[in-house]
Enzyme design. Structure first.
Site, PDB file in Angstrom:
ATOM      1  N   GLN A   1      -2.820  15.259  -2.470  1.00 47.53           N
ATOM      2  CA  GLN A   1      -1.568  15.989  -2.293  1.00 47.53           C
ATOM      3  C   GLN A   1      -1.554  17.339  -3.010  1.00 47.53           C
ATOM      4  O   GLN A   1      -0.759  18.203  -2.653  1.00 47.53           O
ATOM      5  CB  GLN A   1      -0.398  15.120  -2.778  1.00 47.53           C
TER       6      GLN A   1
ATOM      7  N   HIS B   1      -7.707  16.407  10.138  1.00 45.53           N
ATOM      8  CA  HIS B   1      -8.515  17.391  10.864  1.00 45.53           C
ATOM      9  C   HIS B   1      -8.614  17.010  12.341  1.00 45.53           C
ATOM     10  O   HIS B   1      -8.496  17.851  13.222  1.00 45.53           O
ATOM     11  CB  HIS B   1      -9.931  17.486  10.264  1.00 45.53           C
TER      12      HIS B   1
ATOM     13  N   ASP C   1      -6.202  20.588   2.855  1.00 47.37           N
ATOM     14  CA  ASP C   1      -7.388  21.428   2.644  1.00 47.37           C
ATOM     15  C   ASP C   1      -7.243  22.322   1.411  1.00 47.37           C
ATOM     16  O   ASP C   1      -8.179  22.503   0.643  1.00 47.37           O
ATOM     17  CB  ASP C   1      -7.649  22.317   3.858  1.00 47.37           C
TER      18      ASP C   1
ATOM     19  N   HIS D   1      -5.531   6.724  -5.045  1.00 49.28           N
ATOM     20  CA  HIS D   1      -4.241   7.100  -4.460  1.00 49.28           C
ATOM     21  C   HIS D   1      -4.494   7.509  -3.002  1.00 49.28           C
ATOM     22  O   HIS D   1      -4.309   8.656  -2.608  1.00 49.28           O
ATOM     23  CB  HIS D   1      -3.601   8.228  -5.267  1.00 49.28           C
TER      24      HIS D   1
ATOM     25  N   ASN E   1      -2.460   2.900  -6.252  1.00 44.48           N
ATOM     26  CA  ASN E   1      -1.083   3.310  -6.028  1.00 44.48           C
ATOM     27  C   ASN E   1      -0.549   2.713  -4.726  1.00 44.48           C
ATOM     28  O   ASN E   1      -1.119   2.948  -3.658  1.00 44.48           O
ATOM     29  CB  ASN E   1      -0.969   4.841  -5.930  1.00 44.48           C
ATOM     30  N   GLU E   2       0.516   1.945  -4.840  1.00 45.36           N
ATOM     31  CA  GLU E   2       1.268   1.440  -3.690  1.00 45.36           C
ATOM     32  C   GLU E   2       0.378   0.834  -2.596  1.00 45.36           C
ATOM     33  O   GLU E   2       0.318   1.346  -1.477  1.00 45.36           O
ATOM     34  CB  GLU E   2       2.134   2.558  -3.096  1.00 45.36           C
TER      35      GLU E   2
ATOM     36  N   GLU F   1       6.596   6.049 -10.861  1.00 45.77           N
ATOM     37  CA  GLU F   1       7.114   7.082  -9.956  1.00 45.77           C
ATOM     38  C   GLU F   1       8.596   6.842  -9.738  1.00 45.77           C
ATOM     39  O   GLU F   1       9.035   5.687  -9.603  1.00 45.77           O
ATOM     40  CB  GLU F   1       6.442   7.054  -8.573  1.00 45.77           C
TER      41      GLU F   1
END
Ligand code: IFM
Length: 409
Positions: free
Chosen positions: A45, A65, A78, A148, A192-193, A310
């Site tokens: 991210q 992509h 990117d 993640h 994560n999650e 979070e």
């Protein structure tokens, strides 16, 4: 993902009035002296540099992509916030916020381009060493998420998480992280999650790797992830814990909103959604729901300290984010009541997110940051939002602004 996608707490057949959910009870507005505050991001991210310095391709690179239509405006990671090059600036933002910890994730493919130990990418290791050292030099503890959601594409070629052998690959990756960074990292988070990212094996276009095997692939993936978590935990516990510190385990919880559900069936067959035997009625920002959830965790997992890894609000653009301030203060008040009134052992709270970033297929127009990032400017300048000022005060003083609380009772 945002509250629309992430199951948080499910309450069966509950009818609650959401009127007047702000603070009405008298309670101390101070967190314990040693309470830990932080802010979070994740590699795909924010880092960008998707193919620089030997990084391998990951499943999000591949999906966005090949299918730019899956994400809002065709956005992808990117370049993102370019934190690969701007990490020192990020650390200064964290310092200005007065955080105790920075939660970031390691891009598996940046240090192991093919997913396994055959090729170890030293520039990737250098990057995370530099980030960790920069944090420590500024008095901030690293809190590292090992996974993640950005699986090396090479491991997707052998089936990805539904293949049980992925647990072996994950353990070797974990060993490398403990070896390379464990002398300075005291906070490790394996996954994560999981409930979100195994969704990449149940539908198309929502999460990578976008495989349509609902009710089968996602369950197989979840099984592998559970085994990988357990084995990485054992590895640390047996081979690293004694040498690297005297840490203790904690229960990490991400929370965004409360879902109200009733008994019933929805979703295709087979699917995890259908198997829950519930129908979603509503999703609300309801801080009392979070307080209830924290109490439930304390009762269900006695003896574990809890870290909120979070919590945050999605908004549109703009730096005068009073809605985000209201959200944070009211949710922190719920945490405070859980700690001070209910005795729940919450020891830390990490805000999502340090800065605006790529909200997965939601793209850059969904904003979660305490800092604004101008994605139209190639320099990607960061600007503190109003929420950064308020949260900085809370982080430094460990006190909630009671005047603000009263203002929305
Ligand atoms: O951006 C995501 C993050 O990657 C995982 N938890 C939820 C956040 C907001 O949707």
């Amino acid at each position: 993902m945002d509250p629309g996608h992430v199951p948080t707490v499910m309450i069966l057949a509950v009818v609650l009035s959401l009127v007047g959910t702000a603070v009405t009870q008298q309670h101390a507005a101070s967190f314990p002296e040693d309470f830990i505050f932080g802010a979070a991001t994740a590699s795909y991210q924010v880092e960008g540099a998707w193919n620089e310095d030997g990084k391998g391709e990951n499943i999000w690179d591949r999906m966005l992509h090949e299918h730019p239509e899956y994400s809002s405006n065709g956005d992808n990671g990117d370049v993102a916030c370019d934190s690969y090059h701007k990490y020192q600036e990020d650390v200064q933002m964290l310092k200005a916020l007065g955080v105790d910890v920075y939660r970031f994730s390691i891009s598996w493919a940046r240090i192991l381009p093919t997913g396994d130990l055959d090729v170890i990418n030293q520039p990737g290791i250098d990057y995370y060493n530099n980030l960790i050292n920069e944090l420590l030099a500024n008095g901030i503890q690293p809190m590292v998420t090992m996974y993640h959601w950005d699986l090396p594409q090479a491991l997707q070629y052998i089936g990805g998480w539904p293949n049980p052998i992925l647990a072996d690959y994950f353990v070797e990756y974990a060993r490398l992280l403990f070896d390379e960074f464990g002398d300075r990292v005291r906070w490790w988070i394996t996954f994560n999650e999981p409930a979100s990212f195994v969704g990449g094996y149940s539908s198309v276009g929502v999460a990578a790797p976008s495989q349509n095997a609902s009710g089968i692939g996602d369950y197989l993936a979840a099984h592998t992830v559970l085994r990988a978590h357990a084995r990485a935990y054992r590895l640390y516990d047996e081979q690293y814990r004694a040498a690297q510190n005297g840490t203790s385990d904690f229960f990490g919880i991400n929370h965004y909103a409360t879902k109200f559900v009733i008994s019933g069936e929805e979703g295709i067959s087979p699917s995890m959604t259908r198997d829950t035997g519930t129908v979603l009625v509503d999703t609300q920002n309801y801080p009392t729901g979070f307080r209830n959830l924290l109490n439930w965790i304390a009762a269900e997992y006695p003896g574990y300290q809890v870290v909120v890894t979070e919590n945050g609000l999605r908004t549109g653009a703009g730096i005068n984010d009073t809605d985000r301030i209201e959200y944070y203060v009211s949710y922190l008040d719920a945490v405070l009541q859980a700690v001070n009134t209910d005795g729940v052992p919450v020891i830390g709270y990490v805000a999502w997110s340090l800065m605006d970033n790529l909200e997965w297929t939601g793209g850059f127009s969904v904003k979660f940051g305490l800092y604004e990032v101008d994605f139209d400017d190639p320099d990607l300048p960061r600007t503190p939002k109003a929420s950064a000022g308020v949260m900085g005060d809370i982080f430094r003083t460990k006190q909630l602004p009671t005047d603000f609380l009263q203002s929305f009772v």
